[in-house]
Each structure stands twice: as structure tokens, then as C-alpha cells.
Design a protein around this motif. Structure first.
Motif, PDB file in Angstrom:
ATOM      1  N   LEU A  12       0.807  -1.219   0.000  1.00 18.60           N
ATOM      2  CA  LEU A  12       0.000   0.000   0.000  1.00 18.60           C
ATOM      3  C   LEU A  12       0.841   1.271   0.000  1.00 18.60           C
ATOM      4  N   LEU A  13       2.148   1.157   0.250  1.00 15.03           N
ATOM      5  CA  LEU A  13       3.013   2.325   0.099  1.00 15.03           C
ATOM      6  C   LEU A  13       3.183   2.666  -1.386  1.00 15.03           C
ATOM      7  N   GLN A  14       3.144   1.646  -2.232  1.00 14.41           N
ATOM      8  CA  GLN A  14       3.285   1.846  -3.675  1.00 14.41           C
ATOM      9  C   GLN A  14       1.941   2.109  -4.351  1.00 14.41           C
ATOM     10  N   SER A  15       0.881   1.503  -3.859  1.00 13.64           N
ATOM     11  CA  SER A  15      -0.449   1.625  -4.478  1.00 13.64           C
ATOM     12  C   SER A  15      -1.519   1.809  -3.405  1.00 13.64           C
ATOM     13  N   PRO A  16      -1.566   2.954  -2.741  1.00 19.88           N
ATOM     14  CA  PRO A  16      -2.525   3.143  -1.640  1.00 19.88           C
ATOM     15  C   PRO A  16      -3.986   3.078  -2.078  1.00 19.88           C
ATOM     16  N   GLU A  17      -4.264   3.372  -3.325  1.00 21.03           N
ATOM     17  CA  GLU A  17      -5.650   3.339  -3.818  1.00 21.03           C
ATOM     18  C   GLU A  17      -6.241   1.933  -3.812  1.00 21.03           C
ATOM     19  N   LEU A  18      -5.389   0.916  -3.809  1.00 16.53           N
ATOM     20  CA  LEU A  18      -5.885  -0.467  -3.812  1.00 16.53           C
ATOM     21  C   LEU A  18      -6.509  -0.876  -2.482  1.00 16.53           C
ATOM     22  N   ALA A  19      -6.284  -0.108  -1.434  1.00 19.59           N
ATOM     23  CA  ALA A  19      -6.890  -0.415  -0.132  1.00 19.59           C
ATOM     24  C   ALA A  19      -8.407  -0.307  -0.192  1.00 19.59           C
ATOM     25  N   LYS A  20      -8.922   0.535  -1.059  1.00 17.84           N
ATOM     26  CA  LYS A  20     -10.380   0.705  -1.174  1.00 17.84           C
ATOM     27  C   LYS A  20     -11.063  -0.546  -1.699  1.00 17.84           C
ATOM     28  N   ARG A  21     -10.402  -1.262  -2.593  1.00 18.81           N
ATOM     29  CA  ARG A  21     -10.991  -2.433  -3.247  1.00 18.81           C
ATOM     30  C   ARG A  21     -11.499  -3.454  -2.235  1.00 18.81           C
ATOM     31  N   ASP A  22     -10.688  -3.746  -1.219  1.00 18.35           N
ATOM     32  CA  ASP A  22     -11.077  -4.731  -0.210  1.00 18.35           C
ATOM     33  C   ASP A  22     -11.350  -4.091   1.145  1.00 18.35           C
ATOM     34  N   GLN A  23     -11.526  -2.787   1.170  1.00 19.49           N
ATOM     35  CA  GLN A  23     -11.851  -2.045   2.392  1.00 19.49           C
ATOM     36  C   GLN A  23     -10.843  -2.340   3.509  1.00 19.49           C
ATOM     37  N   ILE A  24      -9.574  -2.116   3.208  1.00 19.07           N
ATOM     38  CA  ILE A  24      -8.492  -2.376   4.148  1.00 19.07           C
ATOM     39  C   ILE A  24      -8.360  -1.203   5.108  1.00 19.07           C
ATOM     40  N   LEU A  25      -8.460  -1.484   6.388  1.00 11.51           N
ATOM     41  CA  LEU A  25      -8.375  -0.458   7.421  1.00 11.51           C
ATOM     42  C   LEU A  25      -7.117  -0.581   8.273  1.00 11.51           C
ATOM     43  N   ALA A  26      -6.474  -1.747   8.278  1.00  9.92           N
ATOM     44  CA  ALA A  26      -5.266  -1.986   9.060  1.00  9.92           C
ATOM     45  C   ALA A  26      -4.348  -2.897   8.250  1.00  9.92           C
ATOM     46  N   ILE A  27      -3.062  -2.856   8.591  1.00  7.52           N
ATOM     47  CA  ILE A  27      -2.114  -3.719   7.888  1.00  7.52           C
ATOM     48  C   ILE A  27      -1.178  -4.384   8.891  1.00  7.52           C
ATOM     49  N   PRO A  28      -0.673  -5.564   8.597  1.00  9.28           N
ATOM     50  CA  PRO A  28      -1.006  -6.360   7.420  1.00  9.28           C
ATOM     51  C   PRO A  28      -2.405  -6.971   7.527  1.00  9.28           C
ATOM     52  N   THR A  29      -3.036  -7.138   6.368  1.00 10.80           N
ATOM     53  CA  THR A  29      -4.350  -7.775   6.287  1.00 10.80           C
ATOM     54  C   THR A  29      -4.323  -8.830   5.190  1.00 10.80           C
ATOM     55  N   LEU A  30      -4.813 -10.005   5.520  1.00  9.44           N
ATOM     56  CA  LEU A  30      -4.959 -11.085   4.550  1.00  9.44           C
ATOM     57  C   LEU A  30      -6.410 -11.133   4.099  1.00  9.44           C
ATOM     58  N   VAL A  31      -6.618 -11.202   2.789  1.00 13.32           N
ATOM     59  CA  VAL A  31      -7.964 -11.305   2.233  1.00 13.32           C
ATOM     60  C   VAL A  31      -8.029 -12.591   1.405  1.00 13.32           C
ATOM     61  N   ARG A  32      -8.983 -13.451   1.763  1.00 10.20           N
ATOM     62  CA  ARG A  32      -9.224 -14.658   0.967  1.00 10.20           C
ATOM     63  C   ARG A  32     -10.264 -14.297  -0.083  1.00 10.20           C
ATOM     64  N   GLN A  33      -9.843 -14.274  -1.344  1.00 14.12           N
ATOM     65  CA  GLN A  33     -10.751 -13.969  -2.453  1.00 14.12           C
ATOM     66  C   GLN A  33     -11.548 -15.210  -2.860  1.00 14.12           C
ATOM     67  N   LEU A  34     -10.853 -16.311  -3.033  1.00 18.29           N
ATOM     68  CA  LEU A  34     -11.469 -17.584  -3.397  1.00 18.29           C
ATOM     69  C   LEU A  34     -10.897 -18.652  -2.497  1.00 18.29           C
ATOM     70  N   PRO A  35     -11.663 -19.634  -2.101  1.00 15.72           N
ATOM     71  CA  PRO A  35     -13.084 -19.800  -2.391  1.00 15.72           C
ATOM     72  C   PRO A  35     -13.941 -18.801  -1.608  1.00 15.72           C
ATOM     73  N   GLN A  36     -15.108 -18.563  -2.133  1.00 13.80           N
ATOM     74  CA  GLN A  36     -16.059 -17.647  -1.501  1.00 13.80           C
ATOM     75  C   GLN A  36     -16.542 -18.244  -0.185  1.00 13.80           C
ATOM     76  N   PRO A  37     -16.968 -17.523   0.781  1.00 20.21           N
ATOM     77  CA  PRO A  37     -17.092 -16.071   0.829  1.00 20.21           C
ATOM     78  C   PRO A  37     -15.739 -15.418   1.111  1.00 20.21           C
ATOM     79  N   ILE A  38     -15.633 -14.147   0.791  1.00 17.31           N
ATOM     80  CA  ILE A  38     -14.423 -13.386   1.059  1.00 17.31           C
ATOM     81  C   ILE A  38     -14.246 -13.278   2.574  1.00 17.31           C
TER      82      ILE A  38
END
Length: 104
Positions: A54-80
Motif C-alpha cells: 500500500l506504500l506503492q499503491s494506496p488506492e488499492l486499499a479501497k478495493r477490499d476495504q483495508i483499514l489496518a495492515i497487514p491484512t490477509l484477504v481470501r478472495q477464493l473460495p467464496q465467501p471473502i
């Protein structure tokens, strides 16, 4: 069944995981190491990890609603699912990802 003809709880689909970090901080490095170890032990090559700095691409935090770091997001399998922290508590991470190790 896995290669040893034992039951496996992992589906044949590939797990897609995103790890949001802020540079090479100790927590970020630890989170990646813990995630890699967990994936190798429990997903046997059926995973893809995407690291998002997010230091290089801070706008990407909006995509998965990232509020704290580090954060792991499981995209697949659903549910997120999201897990915040360095992923050092393996029990919590396994429960959070809805991933259980096969008992032998």
C-alpha cells in the motif's frame, strides 16, 4: 482424496489470497512468512498469493476495504474473508480462513 489416498478437505479449486502490507516492515515480513508456511502445509500447492504494498499503491486499499495492515484477504473460495495481523496464531488463521488440517 489426496496423493496418499487420504481424505482431504481442500477442493480442487485454487485459493486466491491477497496480503496487504506497507513496505518491508517486520510485521509484513512475518505475515508473509507465516502465510507461506500455512499454505504449504494445508493447501499443497493449490494457492496463489498476491502481495499488495500500500506504500506503492494506496488506492488499492479501497478495493477490499483495508483499514489496518497487514491484512490477509481470501478472495477464493467464496465467501471473502479478512484476517488482520501478522498471522502468527495459526489456530486463529485456520479458523478465519475456514481451513482445517486433515487429522491422520
Amino acid at each position: 482424496m489426496n496423493q496418499n489416498n487420504e481424505p482431504s478437505q481442500i477442493t480442487s479449486e485454487q485459493w486466491q489470497l491477497r496480503l496487504y502490507v506497507a513496505g518491508q516492515t517486520p510485521k509484513s515480513v512475518t505475515a508473509f512468512a507465516n502465510l507461506k508456511k500455512l499454505c504449504e502445509e494445508h493447501l499443497q500447492g493449490q494457492y496463489r498469493i498476491e502481495i499488495i504494498d500500500l506504500l506503492q499503491s494506496p488506492e488499492l486499499a479501497k478495493r477490499d476495504q483495508i483499514l489496518a495492515i497487514p491484512t490477509l484477504v481470501r478472495q477464493l473460495p467464496q465467501p471473502i474473508r479478512q484476517i488482520i495481523g501478522d498471522l502468527s496464531n495459526q489456530e486463529k488463521v485456520l479458523l478465519g480462513l475456514d481451513l482445517k488440517k486433515v487429522e491422520k
